[in-house]
Design an enzyme around this catalytic site. Structure first.
Site, PDB file in Angstrom:
ATOM      1  N   ASP A 193       0.880  -1.167   0.000  1.00  0.00           N
ATOM      2  CA  ASP A 193       0.000   0.000   0.000  1.00  0.00           C
ATOM      3  C   ASP A 193       0.920   1.221   0.000  1.00  0.00           C
ATOM      4  O   ASP A 193       2.085   1.120   0.398  1.00  0.00           O
ATOM      5  CB  ASP A 193      -0.875  -0.027   1.255  1.00  0.00           C
ATOM      6  N   ASP A 253      -1.611  -0.630   6.002  1.00  0.00           N
ATOM      7  CA  ASP A 253      -1.810  -0.075   7.341  1.00  0.00           C
ATOM      8  C   ASP A 253      -3.232   0.387   7.627  1.00  0.00           C
ATOM      9  O   ASP A 253      -3.552   0.743   8.756  1.00  0.00           O
ATOM     10  CB  ASP A 253      -0.871   1.128   7.551  1.00  0.00           C
ATOM     11  N   ASP A 299      -7.154  -1.900   3.875  1.00  0.00           N
ATOM     12  CA  ASP A 299      -6.190  -2.950   3.532  1.00  0.00           C
ATOM     13  C   ASP A 299      -6.541  -4.296   4.164  1.00  0.00           C
ATOM     14  O   ASP A 299      -5.947  -5.317   3.818  1.00  0.00           O
ATOM     15  CB  ASP A 299      -4.781  -2.546   3.986  1.00  0.00           C
TER      16      ASP A 299
END
Length: 624
Positions: free
Chosen positions: A326, A514, A518
């Site tokens: 990410d 995080d 996600d």
């Protein structure tokens, strides 16, 4: 084994040591057969009953030759030939190994919070008599709720107040707060930034964005089977093999004596050899050293700020060939920084804008005021234009500071190339004329470039970025980090589809993230790695590995620790099985007695345990 403390193993260990000491000291009452047997049976029960119960339950489910059965048969065999200390030690070593493994898992889980804590537990409902606090489950579709600055939206709804900026990072991963116009959709999980907002509830709590993501996490977790440690697989073959060989050790010579009258068969001799075979076959070295190896790997990782939620994930990281990151909060800091001030047309531009933004809690405002410091500029007639920016009077001139849409609305011309800039722009105008801009960006973490380089060095051949941010911004980060591909403008469902596609292509994928958005891909990937320092509770709970200090370079360290641990496990397996086979053969030919069997078993176990602890006590900084 459900017992997760050292109390029961401690009792058995104390009694085992006391029994050995009394035997060597020739204590009178202990020398008799019945008291000695009774003593070791009592020592055996705290650690043996649970294992034998597990053996029985597995057998009832069709898994007859489990490691529990092997422990039980070996212990009973040791009791049968009078080696009571060995019978207790078999179960004791096994229980200590299992307890250490359970402690390692618990230690990791103690550092994370409940998955459901992300869901807001109350909603402020606007009624004719005032605001009433209710559980989100009690709020009806059509009710008006209020969300104050800093609060998380509890339910999906439609904005009824003027345009407002909401932090959507937890849902979409976007680093820039999104401006939502009146009548626009607001999703549960978003955070009001600098003003209170009201919205009309559009869906019940169990159909909100948070609920849907939770459902995705549950489904993805169900599709990912946990890795199985070697000892369980090994026991399914090893256990029936050694039991069959032990039976044949006593049976074959008898059958041979029936065919050859000259061969004298003595049942007690061959039964004794069969029991020796069982004692030698007890894999104490494996059942304690393998869990200890994983415990050591988990401990070494913990010292580096990496939490593995079980030894199986130490195995899993060694098979990774693809790592997907990410962007926001994982590779970047997750906060704005001023990266450029274009003030050629007016050198005091930064000070004026900082003075205008000084009273705002918006992330962009905070970044500018922190960068500018004390300005000494005073502004009057300050006006907030929701969704666009600010207007004020400074030094007798009318100033505008905000998005390019603000300048469009006010009819101010500006350079065309600004429209294609991927970073966040605060465009400025003075008395109706463009005078410059401030460029802000979510900057890369200090070790982001190093993180990708270390992964390449560790043998990870494919690295990607998935993000909810603009594609142009993702492309710029991907180019800087030299990753293989970067994908932007993605929703949580898009990320899930992308990970599924990578797995369908045969890739072994780790996802590093995080945010709440996600969580589904963390659960779906082969190994989910969460940033635990600032990461969302749901992401941390769903992940298999947690990086405590939010350093992306620790991903490569986790892989290296996993590989070191696996290498030690393989060393112990080869060493233990090799020695066992050698002594087994000697025992079959009468060249090894019970004492040799006990020595081989305990000695191999001790050496394997010492080898297992190497990874934890390694003083070299080899896992950087």
């Amino acid at each position: 084994m459900e017992e997760r403390s050292f109390l029961k193993p401690g009792i058995s260990l104390a009694m085992l040591i006391a029994g050995i000491v009394m035997a060597h000291a020739n204590v009178g009452w202990f020398a008799g057969g019945a008291p000695r047997i009774a003593w070791y049976i009592v020592a055996f029960l705290p650690v043996g009953l649970g294992v034998m119960k597990e053996a029985w339950e597995c057998a009832m489910k069709g898994d007859v030759f489990s490691e529990f059965m092997l422990m039980s048969v070996a212990s009973i065999g040791a009791f049968a030939i009078g080696e009571y200390p060995e019978a207790v030690a078999v179960m004791l070593f096994y229980c200590i190994g299992e307890t250490l493994q359970d402690m390692a898992v618990d230690r990791a889980r103690d550092n994370i919070k409940s998955l459901m804590e992300f869901r807001p537990d109350h909603a402020s409902v606007v009624t004719a008599t005032g605001i009433v606090t209710k559980s989100p489950d009690e709020v009806a579709v059509g009710d008006i709720i209020e969300v104050r600055p800093g609060e998380r939206v509890p339910l999906d709804g439609v904005l009824t107040t003027p345009a407002a900026a909401l932090n959507t990072a937890a849902l979409t991963g976007e680093s820039v707060p999104r401006t939502i116009e009146t009548g626009g959709e607001v999703l549960a999980g978003m955070i009001a930034t600098d003003s209170a907002v009201r919205l009309r509830v559009a869906r019940p709590a169990d159909q909100s964005a948070v609920a849907r993501i939770l459902s995705m996490v549950e489904e993805a977790s169900g599709r990912k089977a946990p890795a199985e440690l070697f000892i369980r697989k090994f026991a399914r073959v090893y256990t029936p093999t050694v039991i069959a060989l032990a039976a044949l050790t006593a049976l074959v010579p008898w059958l041979w004596s029936l065919a050859d009258a000259s061969f004298a068969y003595d049942f007690s001799t061959w039964f004794y050899r069969a029991l020796i075979f069982l004692v030698i076959s007890c894999p104490c070295a494996l059942v304690i050293s393998i869990p200890l190896s994983y415990f050591g790997g988990i401990g070494a990782a913990s010292r580096k700020g990496i939490l593995f939620k079980g030894g199986n994930w130490l195995d899993a990281v060694t098979r990774l060939d693809t790592v997907v990151f990410d962007k926001t909060g994982t590779l970047t800091r997750g906060k704005f920084d001023v990266v450029k001030v274009d003030d050629k047309a007016h050198e005091g531009l930064l000070d004026v804008v900082a003075a205008m933004e000084s009273g705002s809690n918006h992330p962009i405002a905070k970044a500018i005021t922190e960068y500018a410091g004390s300005t000494g500029v005073s502004v009057t007639e300050l006006k907030d234009i929701p969704g666009y920016g600010l207007a004020a009077v400074a030094g007798g001139s009318r100033w505008l500071a905000g998005t390019l849409k603000l300048l469009d609305r006010e009819g101010v011309a500006y350079p065309e190339e600004l429209a294609s800039v991927p970073e966040t722009i605060v465009a400025c105008a003075r008395d109706g004329r463009y005078v410059g801009h401030i460029l802000l960006a979510d900057t890369l973490k200090d070790d982001a470039i190093e993180a990708v380089a270390r992964l390449r060095k560790s043998g990870v051949g494919h690295v990607e970025i998935l993000s909810g941010d603009k594609q142009a911004l993702v492309d710029k980060v991907a180019d800087t980090l030299k990753v293989d591909k970067g994908y932007g403008d993605l929703l949580p469902e898009d990320k899930v589809k992308h990970i599924e596609a990578l797995k369908h292509d045969g890739r072994n994928v780790a996802f590093v993230g995080d945010g709440i958005n996600d969580a589904p891909v963390l659960a779906l990937s082969n190994v989910g790695i969460a940033m635990g320092g600032l990461g969302a509770d749901m992401a941390v709970e769903t992940a298999d590995v947690v990086i405590q200090n939010d350093s992306p370079a620790k991903v490569a360290a986790a892989i290296r620790i996993g590989r070191r641990t696996r290498r030690i496990v393989h060393e112990n397996i080869v060493f233990a099985i090799g020695i066992k086979l050698l002594v087994m053969v000697l025992g079959l030919f009468g060249m090894a007695n019970l004492w040799a069997a006990v020595f081989a078993d305990v000695g191999v176990a001790l050496l394997a345990v010492l080898n297992a602890t190497r990874v934890f006590f390694d003083k070299k900084d080899s896992f950087k």
